[in-house]
Design a protein around this motif. Structure first.
Motif, PDB file in Angstrom:
ATOM      1  N   ARG A 174      51.696  42.033  37.229  1.00  0.00           N
ATOM      2  CA  ARG A 174      50.992  43.277  36.926  1.00  0.00           C
ATOM      3  C   ARG A 174      49.491  43.006  36.921  1.00  0.00           C
ATOM      4  O   ARG A 174      49.028  42.041  36.339  1.00  0.00           O
ATOM      5  CB  ARG A 174      51.422  43.767  35.549  1.00  0.00           C
ATOM      6  N   LEU A 175      48.718  43.886  37.584  1.00  0.00           N
ATOM      7  CA  LEU A 175      47.264  43.711  37.589  1.00  0.00           C
ATOM      8  C   LEU A 175      46.712  43.821  36.171  1.00  0.00           C
ATOM      9  O   LEU A 175      47.117  44.692  35.399  1.00  0.00           O
ATOM     10  CB  LEU A 175      46.590  44.744  38.489  1.00  0.00           C
ATOM     11  N   THR A 183      36.862  53.204  37.369  1.00  0.00           N
ATOM     12  CA  THR A 183      38.006  52.440  36.883  1.00  0.00           C
ATOM     13  C   THR A 183      37.709  51.822  35.520  1.00  0.00           C
ATOM     14  O   THR A 183      38.515  51.939  34.585  1.00  0.00           O
ATOM     15  CB  THR A 183      38.395  51.347  37.894  1.00  0.00           C
ATOM     16  N   CYS A 239      43.536  38.149  45.610  1.00  0.00           N
ATOM     17  CA  CYS A 239      44.315  38.321  44.387  1.00  0.00           C
ATOM     18  C   CYS A 239      44.668  36.940  43.856  1.00  0.00           C
ATOM     19  O   CYS A 239      44.940  36.025  44.628  1.00  0.00           O
ATOM     20  CB  CYS A 239      45.590  39.100  44.664  1.00  0.00           C
ATOM     21  N   LYS A 245      42.330  48.859  43.719  1.00  0.00           N
ATOM     22  CA  LYS A 245      42.667  47.896  44.772  1.00  0.00           C
ATOM     23  C   LYS A 245      43.003  48.626  46.077  1.00  0.00           C
ATOM     24  O   LYS A 245      42.512  48.261  47.147  1.00  0.00           O
ATOM     25  CB  LYS A 245      43.836  47.025  44.318  1.00  0.00           C
ATOM     26  N   LEU A 246      43.807  49.672  45.994  1.00  0.00           N
ATOM     27  CA  LEU A 246      44.152  50.451  47.182  1.00  0.00           C
ATOM     28  C   LEU A 246      42.905  51.067  47.808  1.00  0.00           C
ATOM     29  O   LEU A 246      42.715  51.017  49.030  1.00  0.00           O
ATOM     30  CB  LEU A 246      45.157  51.544  46.824  1.00  0.00           C
ATOM     31  N   GLU A 293      45.561  49.259  40.222  1.00  0.00           N
ATOM     32  CA  GLU A 293      46.230  49.369  41.531  1.00  0.00           C
ATOM     33  C   GLU A 293      45.515  50.396  42.407  1.00  0.00           C
ATOM     34  O   GLU A 293      45.359  50.200  43.615  1.00  0.00           O
ATOM     35  CB  GLU A 293      47.704  49.744  41.369  1.00  0.00           C
ATOM     36  N   SER A 296      47.205  49.436  34.343  1.00  0.00           N
ATOM     37  CA  SER A 296      47.615  48.719  35.544  1.00  0.00           C
ATOM     38  C   SER A 296      47.603  49.651  36.754  1.00  0.00           C
ATOM     39  O   SER A 296      47.189  49.255  37.848  1.00  0.00           O
ATOM     40  CB  SER A 296      49.007  48.109  35.349  1.00  0.00           C
ATOM     41  N   ALA A 297      48.017  50.890  36.560  1.00  0.00           N
ATOM     42  CA  ALA A 297      48.008  51.864  37.657  1.00  0.00           C
ATOM     43  C   ALA A 297      46.576  52.147  38.116  1.00  0.00           C
ATOM     44  O   ALA A 297      46.322  52.286  39.324  1.00  0.00           O
ATOM     45  CB  ALA A 297      48.696  53.160  37.225  1.00  0.00           C
ATOM     46  N   SER A 332      46.203  39.151  38.272  1.00  0.00           N
ATOM     47  CA  SER A 332      47.500  39.656  37.817  1.00  0.00           C
ATOM     48  C   SER A 332      48.135  38.668  36.854  1.00  0.00           C
ATOM     49  O   SER A 332      47.854  37.468  36.891  1.00  0.00           O
ATOM     50  CB  SER A 332      48.428  39.926  39.002  1.00  0.00           C
ATOM     51  N   PHE A 366      41.176  40.478  42.380  1.00  0.00           N
ATOM     52  CA  PHE A 366      42.046  41.136  41.413  1.00  0.00           C
ATOM     53  C   PHE A 366      42.895  40.087  40.730  1.00  0.00           C
ATOM     54  O   PHE A 366      43.378  39.157  41.372  1.00  0.00           O
ATOM     55  CB  PHE A 366      42.919  42.190  42.093  1.00  0.00           C
ATOM     56  N   ASP A 411      50.896  50.381  31.306  1.00  0.00           N
ATOM     57  CA  ASP A 411      51.280  50.910  32.614  1.00  0.00           C
ATOM     58  C   ASP A 411      50.147  51.728  33.223  1.00  0.00           C
ATOM     59  O   ASP A 411      49.870  51.637  34.421  1.00  0.00           O
ATOM     60  CB  ASP A 411      52.533  51.784  32.506  1.00  0.00           C
TER      61      ASP A 411
END
Length: 104
Positions: free
Chosen positions: A12-13, A43, A101, A83-84, A80, A76-77, A8, A6, A73
């Motif tokens: 921020r990713l 994604t 990362c 990634k989670l 995230e 990026s979410a 950033s 990932f 935003d």
């Protein structure tokens, strides 16, 4: 093993690269690889087709990568969330998934 990196920028990713096969099961029967592939595709499509973000997407062989020019935003979410998702899969399958990362 599947390797996910990932990227950033300023905390921020802004992108990812996912490559390789998990080796969890034989090709065509690898549900772990299918879960990862589906999440990556969701994604990438969500960012480019739904959010209409300007992103460079490359897919070839066993690698998919996405790099955002400017990260909203929402985009990026979504990164995230991917990634989670991969981190949670890795908890159950640490020998099959590697995540890193890097700042760009």
């Amino acid at each position: 093993m599947t390797k996910a990196t990932f990227y950033s920028r300023n905390g921020r990713l802004c992108g990812f690269s996912v490559s390789g096969h998990t080796g969890y099961a034989a090709a065509g029967r690898d549900i772990l690889c299918a879960a990862i592939s589906s999440a990556v595709q969701l994604t990438a499509n969500g960012i480019t087709e739904i959010l209409k973000q300007n992103a460079r997407v490359e897919a070839g062989g066993d690698t998919v990568s996405l790099r955002l020019e400017d990260s909203s935003d929402e985009a990026s979410a979504m990164l995230e969330a991917l990634k989670l998702h991969l981190e949670l899969l890795r908890e159950d399958h640490p020998k099959n998934i590697q995540i890193s990362c890097t700042e760009v």
